[in-house]
Design a protein around this motif. Structure first.
Motif, PDB file in Angstrom:
ATOM      1  N   TYR A 278      18.399  53.255  17.693  1.00 35.96           N
ATOM      2  CA  TYR A 278      19.175  52.814  19.186  1.00 35.96           C
ATOM      3  C   TYR A 278      19.205  51.239  19.077  1.00 35.96           C
ATOM      4  O   TYR A 278      20.270  50.791  19.733  1.00 35.96           O
ATOM      5  CB  TYR A 278      18.153  53.387  20.387  1.00 35.96           C
ATOM      6  CG  TYR A 278      18.343  54.972  20.303  1.00 35.96           C
ATOM      7  CD1 TYR A 278      19.370  55.768  20.333  1.00 35.96           C
ATOM      8  CD2 TYR A 278      16.852  55.405  20.222  1.00 35.96           C
ATOM      9  CE1 TYR A 278      19.561  57.232  20.445  1.00 35.96           C
ATOM     10  CE2 TYR A 278      16.885  57.095  20.285  1.00 35.96           C
ATOM     11  CZ  TYR A 278      18.038  57.800  20.139  1.00 35.96           C
ATOM     12  OH  TYR A 278      18.003  59.089  20.249  1.00 35.96           O
ATOM     13  N   TYR A 279      18.304  50.503  18.482  1.00 39.81           N
ATOM     14  CA  TYR A 279      18.299  49.253  18.533  1.00 39.81           C
ATOM     15  C   TYR A 279      19.438  48.671  17.596  1.00 39.81           C
ATOM     16  O   TYR A 279      20.240  47.982  17.682  1.00 39.81           O
ATOM     17  CB  TYR A 279      17.067  48.508  18.002  1.00 39.81           C
ATOM     18  CG  TYR A 279      15.917  48.826  19.265  1.00 39.81           C
ATOM     19  CD1 TYR A 279      16.083  48.047  20.336  1.00 39.81           C
ATOM     20  CD2 TYR A 279      14.928  49.580  19.170  1.00 39.81           C
ATOM     21  CE1 TYR A 279      15.210  48.049  21.338  1.00 39.81           C
ATOM     22  CE2 TYR A 279      14.113  49.747  20.179  1.00 39.81           C
ATOM     23  CZ  TYR A 279      14.229  49.087  21.376  1.00 39.81           C
ATOM     24  OH  TYR A 279      13.259  49.080  22.220  1.00 39.81           O
TER      25      TYR A 279
ATOM     26  N   LEU B  59      22.573  49.322  19.438  1.00 39.02           N
ATOM     27  CA  LEU B  59      22.575  48.198  20.426  1.00 39.02           C
ATOM     28  C   LEU B  59      23.227  46.698  19.815  1.00 39.02           C
ATOM     29  O   LEU B  59      23.974  46.302  20.532  1.00 39.02           O
ATOM     30  CB  LEU B  59      21.062  47.787  21.039  1.00 39.02           C
ATOM     31  CG  LEU B  59      21.360  47.180  22.476  1.00 39.02           C
ATOM     32  CD1 LEU B  59      20.426  47.582  23.496  1.00 39.02           C
ATOM     33  CD2 LEU B  59      20.895  45.658  21.900  1.00 39.02           C
TER      34      LEU B  59
ATOM     35  N   LEU C 281      17.063  54.685  26.198  1.00 43.82           N
ATOM     36  CA  LEU C 281      16.040  53.376  26.287  1.00 43.82           C
ATOM     37  C   LEU C 281      15.988  52.780  27.532  1.00 43.82           C
ATOM     38  O   LEU C 281      16.952  53.361  28.526  1.00 43.82           O
ATOM     39  CB  LEU C 281      16.689  52.251  25.368  1.00 43.82           C
ATOM     40  CG  LEU C 281      17.024  52.371  23.843  1.00 43.82           C
ATOM     41  CD1 LEU C 281      17.677  51.285  23.348  1.00 43.82           C
ATOM     42  CD2 LEU C 281      15.453  52.629  23.216  1.00 43.82           C
TER      43      LEU C 281
ATOM     44  N   ILE D 280      15.298  47.380  29.092  1.00 47.51           N
ATOM     45  CA  ILE D 280      15.513  46.917  27.657  1.00 47.51           C
ATOM     46  C   ILE D 280      16.879  46.596  27.210  1.00 47.51           C
ATOM     47  O   ILE D 280      17.280  45.784  26.957  1.00 47.51           O
ATOM     48  CB  ILE D 280      14.625  47.890  26.692  1.00 47.51           C
ATOM     49  CG1 ILE D 280      13.340  48.123  26.658  1.00 47.51           C
ATOM     50  CG2 ILE D 280      14.875  47.553  25.327  1.00 47.51           C
ATOM     51  CD1 ILE D 280      12.414  46.891  26.516  1.00 47.51           C
ATOM     52  N   VAL D 281      17.577  47.579  27.835  1.00 45.22           N
ATOM     53  CA  VAL D 281      18.978  47.672  27.146  1.00 45.22           C
ATOM     54  C   VAL D 281      19.549  46.327  27.964  1.00 45.22           C
ATOM     55  O   VAL D 281      20.316  45.441  26.972  1.00 45.22           O
ATOM     56  CB  VAL D 281      19.473  48.962  27.617  1.00 45.22           C
ATOM     57  CG1 VAL D 281      21.305  48.813  27.189  1.00 45.22           C
ATOM     58  CG2 VAL D 281      19.180  49.980  26.886  1.00 45.22           C
TER      59      VAL D 281
ATOM     60  N   LEU E 129      18.736  42.879  26.551  1.00 41.36           N
ATOM     61  CA  LEU E 129      19.239  42.732  24.914  1.00 41.36           C
ATOM     62  C   LEU E 129      20.688  42.666  24.783  1.00 41.36           C
ATOM     63  O   LEU E 129      21.078  42.092  23.782  1.00 41.36           O
ATOM     64  CB  LEU E 129      18.557  43.951  24.128  1.00 41.36           C
ATOM     65  CG  LEU E 129      17.095  43.960  23.900  1.00 41.36           C
ATOM     66  CD1 LEU E 129      16.600  45.080  23.252  1.00 41.36           C
ATOM     67  CD2 LEU E 129      16.751  42.722  23.466  1.00 41.36           C
TER      68      LEU E 129
ATOM     69  N   THR F 272      11.464  42.914  22.995  1.00 41.60           N
ATOM     70  CA  THR F 272      11.323  44.242  22.242  1.00 41.60           C
ATOM     71  C   THR F 272       9.866  44.164  21.764  1.00 41.60           C
ATOM     72  O   THR F 272       9.438  45.224  21.511  1.00 41.60           O
ATOM     73  CB  THR F 272      12.422  43.825  20.973  1.00 41.60           C
ATOM     74  OG1 THR F 272      12.203  42.537  20.465  1.00 41.60           O
ATOM     75  CG2 THR F 272      13.600  44.025  21.478  1.00 41.60           C
TER      76      THR F 272
END
Length: 109
Positions: A3-4, A7, A60, A64-65, A68, A107
């Motif tokens: 997922y990161y 992103l 997520l 966080i999302v 980022l 993170t």
């Protein structure tokens, strides 16, 4: 972890979309803008980036999302330097370093 990576891809896509919209902004009349392929490429990339954002929000945390997505500013500065030959000043470097530090803190913590 995947997922990161998605992103990061989403942020790169958003930055490239902005690049195309910047290129589309160099028009002299509305007809030129409407017929400009850069407008549509940028719009499609923004749309796809938004879809990825929604997808990521499913997996997520919002806290966080959203922070980022500021990684987009890093790619934007790199692209503006490479494509438009814009200067990278010490203020910009400090700003990006602070963004990067924030991303790391979010993170890791």
């Amino acid at each position: 972890m995947i997922y990161y990576l998605i992103l990061i891809g989403m942020t790169i896509m958003g930055s490239v979309a902005a690049l195309f919209l910047k290129k589309a902004s160099q028009f002299t009349c509305l007809k030129q803008l409407i017929l400009n392929i850069n407008l549509y490429i940028g719009g499609v990339l923004y749309f796809l980036s938004a879809l990825l954002n929604i997808y990521l929000l499913h997996f997520l945390e919002y806290s966080i999302v959203l922070p980022l997505t500021s990684i987009t500013y890093i790619w934007t500065m790199i692209l503006s330097y490479l494509v438009f030959k814009e200067k990278i000043t010490i203020k910009k470097i400090i700003g990006l370093a602070l963004i990067f530090a924030g991303v790391i803190l979010i993170t890791v913590l």
